[in-house]
Design a protein around this motif. Structure first.
Motif, short mmCIF file in Angstrom:
data_model
loop_
_atom_site.label_atom_id
_atom_site.label_comp_id
_atom_site.label_asym_id
_atom_site.label_seq_id
_atom_site.Cartn_x
_atom_site.Cartn_y
_atom_site.Cartn_z
N LEU A 1 0.81 -1.22 0.00
CA LEU A 1 0.00 0.00 0.00
C LEU A 1 0.84 1.26 0.00
CD1 LEU A 1 -2.83 -0.90 2.57
CD2 LEU A 1 -2.72 -1.35 0.11
N GLY A 2 2.07 1.18 0.47
CA GLY A 2 2.93 2.36 0.55
C GLY A 2 4.33 2.07 0.09
N PRO A 3 5.15 3.12 -0.04
CA PRO A 3 6.51 2.92 -0.58
C PRO A 3 7.45 2.19 0.36
CG PRO A 3 6.21 5.19 0.16
CD PRO A 3 4.87 4.53 0.26
N HIS A 4 7.10 2.09 1.64
CA HIS A 4 8.00 1.46 2.61
C HIS A 4 7.44 0.15 3.16
CE1 HIS A 4 10.51 5.03 2.56
NE2 HIS A 4 9.44 5.76 2.78
N ASP A 5 6.40 -0.40 2.54
CA ASP A 5 5.84 -1.66 3.01
C ASP A 5 6.77 -2.81 2.68
OD1 ASP A 5 3.75 -0.14 3.79
OD2 ASP A 5 2.35 -0.81 2.25
N LEU A 6 6.71 -3.86 3.50
CA LEU A 6 7.53 -5.05 3.33
C LEU A 6 6.62 -6.25 3.13
CD1 LEU A 6 10.18 -4.50 6.16
CD2 LEU A 6 10.38 -3.90 3.73
N SER A 7 6.94 -7.07 2.14
CA SER A 7 6.21 -8.30 1.88
C SER A 7 6.91 -9.45 2.60
CB SER A 7 6.14 -8.58 0.38
OG SER A 7 5.44 -9.79 0.12
N LEU A 8 6.17 -10.12 3.50
CA LEU A 8 6.74 -11.18 4.32
C LEU A 8 5.90 -12.45 4.21
CD1 LEU A 8 7.36 -9.13 7.60
CD2 LEU A 8 8.97 -9.50 5.74
N SER A 9 6.53 -13.57 4.45
CA SER A 9 5.80 -14.83 4.55
C SER A 9 5.27 -15.04 5.96
CB SER A 9 6.71 -16.00 4.17
OG SER A 9 7.85 -16.05 5.01
N GLY A 10 5.77 -14.28 6.91
CA GLY A 10 5.39 -14.40 8.31
C GLY A 10 6.45 -13.76 9.16
N LEU A 11 6.31 -13.88 10.45
CA LEU A 11 7.28 -13.33 11.38
C LEU A 11 8.44 -14.30 11.54
CD1 LEU A 11 7.76 -10.88 13.19
CD2 LEU A 11 6.67 -12.14 15.06
N THR A 12 9.62 -13.92 11.04
CA THR A 12 10.80 -14.76 11.08
C THR A 12 11.95 -13.99 11.73
OG1 THR A 12 11.55 -14.02 8.89
CG2 THR A 12 10.04 -15.90 8.96
N ARG A 13 13.13 -14.61 11.75
CA ARG A 13 14.30 -13.96 12.33
C ARG A 13 14.76 -12.76 11.52
NH1 ARG A 13 18.21 -19.13 13.99
NH2 ARG A 13 16.76 -20.08 15.51
N GLN A 14 14.43 -12.73 10.24
CA GLN A 14 14.85 -11.63 9.38
C GLN A 14 13.88 -10.46 9.39
OE1 GLN A 14 17.81 -11.61 7.96
NE2 GLN A 14 18.19 -13.65 8.83
N THR A 15 12.77 -10.58 10.10
CA THR A 15 11.77 -9.52 10.06
C THR A 15 12.29 -8.24 10.71
OG1 THR A 15 9.97 -11.13 10.11
CG2 THR A 15 9.45 -8.88 10.74
N VAL A 16 12.83 -8.33 11.94
CA VAL A 16 13.31 -7.14 12.63
C VAL A 16 14.50 -6.51 11.90
CG1 VAL A 16 14.33 -6.29 14.78
CG2 VAL A 16 12.39 -7.87 14.85
N PRO A 17 15.52 -7.28 11.41
CA PRO A 17 16.59 -6.63 10.64
C PRO A 17 16.09 -5.91 9.39
CG PRO A 17 17.31 -8.79 11.39
CD PRO A 17 15.86 -8.68 11.72
#
Length: 320
Positions: free
Chosen positions: A283-299
């Motif tokens: 929806l916005g320029p800074h959105d992130l597409s994820l498969s779920g909450l993983t170890r790489q989400t916070v980095p």
């Protein structure tokens, strides 16, 4: 006007001059945000045409099979904008809607009818035996009403608009864009939000307990919005979006509400990062597409914060 799928398909073949006007997979991404509808669509009841060959805006009748096993007909637009309050299953269908509505109570039960029959009737009064009554006093003259209608009073039966709808008075008087703790904020919708907050708190220092941002214009009867995570020093709101257990969250009209929320935050000087799962579109320029909450989400989230506010400013809040 909607038309049967065979008539619609034949008309598209003629207008486009192709035996297959829409190849398989043409609208796969458009339907990816509605996994429940993808599961409940039945090509065998729609002339063998798969859902990815049908534009979501097509005005055509399609056959659907709900989770309860009811087969019904609806257009793509109707399926994507069904009201959610009366759903009994994960998607709307007429049979499930009838089962979800409570049955009206009978006007008179058998016990009430027996009590009414046992009640003695009031004896009739003979007009000749009626005693004359004193003449009543003349009515007092009524005060004429002002022809002017108050500004906050709307006509009976009319729907409230943004101008006439009352705004919650619990929002404190603060400058636009100020983060604060609101008593109107709803509780977290899922345990994933708490896990994401804990993971971000272990890497980044930010004020805890803030759950609202003051905005300039009313957003659903409030002059405040409630992001999932409020980073007041960075003036960044973080949202974790998923399609939910039934695949109905953050799609259709709820996506429109998400866009309005983002616009309200940006007009107040904030930026929004949405972590989108379940193949939800950005929806916005800074959105992130994820498969779920993983170890790489916070980095990945920290890298996006650096892209918004700069690495020197964001790294100053990192925990040692």
């Amino acid at each position: 006007m909607p038309e049967p799928i065979d008539s619609w398909w034949a008309r598209r073949q003629t207008s486009r001059g192709l035996a297959v006007p829409y190849p398989v997979g043409s609208y796969r991404e458009a339907w990816a945000s509605f996994p429940v509808l993808v599961r409940q669509y039945r090509p065998e009841h729609n002339g063998g045409i798969v859902l990815s060959q049908i534009p979501p805006a097509a005005d055509v009748y399609l056959c659907w099979l709900c989770d309860a096993g009811h087969l019904f007909v609806a257009t793509p637009d109707e399926q994507r904008h069904r009201p959610g309050r009366e759903r009994r299953r994960s998607s709307w269908c007429p049979d499930c809607s009838d089962l979800a509505r409570p049955r009206p109570l009978p006007m008179r039960t058998e016990a009430v009818a027996r009590r009414v029959a046992a009640t003695p009737a009031v004896p009739a009064v003979d007009p000749g035996r009626m005693t004359p009554q004193a003449p009543s006093a003349p009515p007092l003259p009524s005060t004429p009403r002002s022809p002017e209608r108050p500004a906050n009073l709307r006509p009976r039966g009319s729907k409230p608009t943004r101008a006439t709808r009352p705004v919650c008075a619990k929002t404190p008087t603060l400058p636009t864009g100020t983060a604060f703790t609101s008593s109107c904020a709803p509780p977290p919708a899922s345990a994933v939000e708490a896990e994401l907050r804990a993971g971000l708190t272990s890497r980044l220092e930010f004020a805890a307990g803030l759950n609202a941002v003051r905005v300039a214009r009313p957003f659903f009867d409030h002059l405040e919005v409630w992001p999932d995570i409020v980073l007041s020093d960075l003036r960044v709101a973080i949202e974790y979006d998923s399609t939910g257990r039934h695949g109905l969250e953050h799609v259709g009209r709820r996506e429109v509400a998400d866009r309005r929320k983002d616009a309200a935050l940006r007009s107040a000087g904030w930026e929004v990062i949405r972590l989108r799962t379940g193949r939800l579109p950005m929806l916005g320029p800074h959105d992130l597409s994820l498969s779920g909450l993983t170890r790489q989400t916070v980095p990945r989230l920290l890298d996006e914060l650096r892209a918004i506010r700069g690495p020197l400013f964001v790294d100053a809040y990192l925990r040692p």
